[in-house]
Design a protein around this motif. Structure first.
Motif, PDB file in Angstrom:
ATOM      1  N   ARG A   1       0.825  -1.209   0.000  1.00 12.73           N
ATOM      2  CA  ARG A   1       0.000   0.000   0.000  1.00 12.73           C
ATOM      3  C   ARG A   1       0.858   1.257   0.000  1.00 12.73           C
ATOM      4  O   ARG A   1       0.390   2.319  -0.390  1.00 12.73           O
ATOM      5  CB  ARG A   1      -0.935  -0.003   1.201  1.00 12.73           C
ATOM      6  N   THR A   2       2.117   1.130   0.422  1.00 14.47           N
ATOM      7  CA  THR A   2       2.982   2.303   0.507  1.00 14.47           C
ATOM      8  C   THR A   2       4.175   2.256  -0.441  1.00 14.47           C
ATOM      9  O   THR A   2       4.750   3.293  -0.751  1.00 14.47           O
ATOM     10  CB  THR A   2       3.522   2.487   1.944  1.00 14.47           C
ATOM     11  N   GLU A   3       4.558   1.059  -0.882  1.00 13.06           N
ATOM     12  CA  GLU A   3       5.678   0.918  -1.818  1.00 13.06           C
ATOM     13  C   GLU A   3       5.530  -0.397  -2.569  1.00 13.06           C
ATOM     14  O   GLU A   3       4.886  -1.325  -2.083  1.00 13.06           O
ATOM     15  CB  GLU A   3       7.018   0.948  -1.081  1.00 13.06           C
ATOM     16  N   PRO A   4       6.127  -0.492  -3.748  1.00  7.17           N
ATOM     17  CA  PRO A   4       6.063  -1.761  -4.490  1.00  7.17           C
ATOM     18  C   PRO A   4       6.760  -2.879  -3.718  1.00  7.17           C
ATOM     19  O   PRO A   4       7.756  -2.653  -3.030  1.00  7.17           O
ATOM     20  CB  PRO A   4       6.826  -1.461  -5.784  1.00  7.17           C
ATOM     21  N   VAL A   5       6.226  -4.082  -3.854  1.00  6.98           N
ATOM     22  CA  VAL A   5       6.825  -5.268  -3.239  1.00  6.98           C
ATOM     23  C   VAL A   5       7.084  -6.283  -4.351  1.00  6.98           C
ATOM     24  O   VAL A   5       6.146  -6.761  -4.988  1.00  6.98           O
ATOM     25  CB  VAL A   5       5.900  -5.901  -2.172  1.00  6.98           C
ATOM     26  N   ALA A   6       8.354  -6.561  -4.597  1.00  5.55           N
ATOM     27  CA  ALA A   6       8.717  -7.578  -5.586  1.00  5.55           C
ATOM     28  C   ALA A   6       8.762  -8.923  -4.877  1.00  5.55           C
ATOM     29  O   ALA A   6       9.368  -9.062  -3.823  1.00  5.55           O
ATOM     30  CB  ALA A   6      10.062  -7.257  -6.204  1.00  5.55           C
ATOM     31  N   ILE A   7       8.111  -9.899  -5.474  1.00  6.56           N
ATOM     32  CA  ILE A   7       8.102 -11.248  -4.907  1.00  6.56           C
ATOM     33  C   ILE A   7       8.867 -12.144  -5.869  1.00  6.56           C
ATOM     34  O   ILE A   7       8.553 -12.193  -7.064  1.00  6.56           O
ATOM     35  CB  ILE A   7       6.663 -11.744  -4.684  1.00  6.56           C
TER      36      ILE A   7
END
Length: 66
Positions: free
Chosen positions: A21-27
């Motif tokens: 919700r606040t920054e991109p998350v790479a999985i």
């Protein structure tokens, strides 16, 4: 951008969502990015797309109004 393994993202799914919700998350799976979770940027792009689509429909008369 926060980077997480699929295992960590699964085990901490709530935190993954909160972070996205606040920054991109790479999985990543086996060291390769398979998903990038974003919320704010998606909402911004969707709003632009919707606005653009609405203009296109109005200019071609596809909105049913004359």
């Amino acid at each position: 951008m926060k980077i997480m393994s699929t295992k960590d993202a699964k085990n901490a799914f709530g935190m993954t969502i909160d972070t996205a919700r606040t920054e991109p998350v790479a999985i990543e799976k086996h060291g390769r990015r398979v998903v990038v979770a974003v919320v704010e940027e998606y909402d911004r792009l969707k709003a632009l797309e919707d606005a653009s689509s609405g203009r296109a429909k109005r200019s071609t008369g596809e909105d049913g109004q004359q």
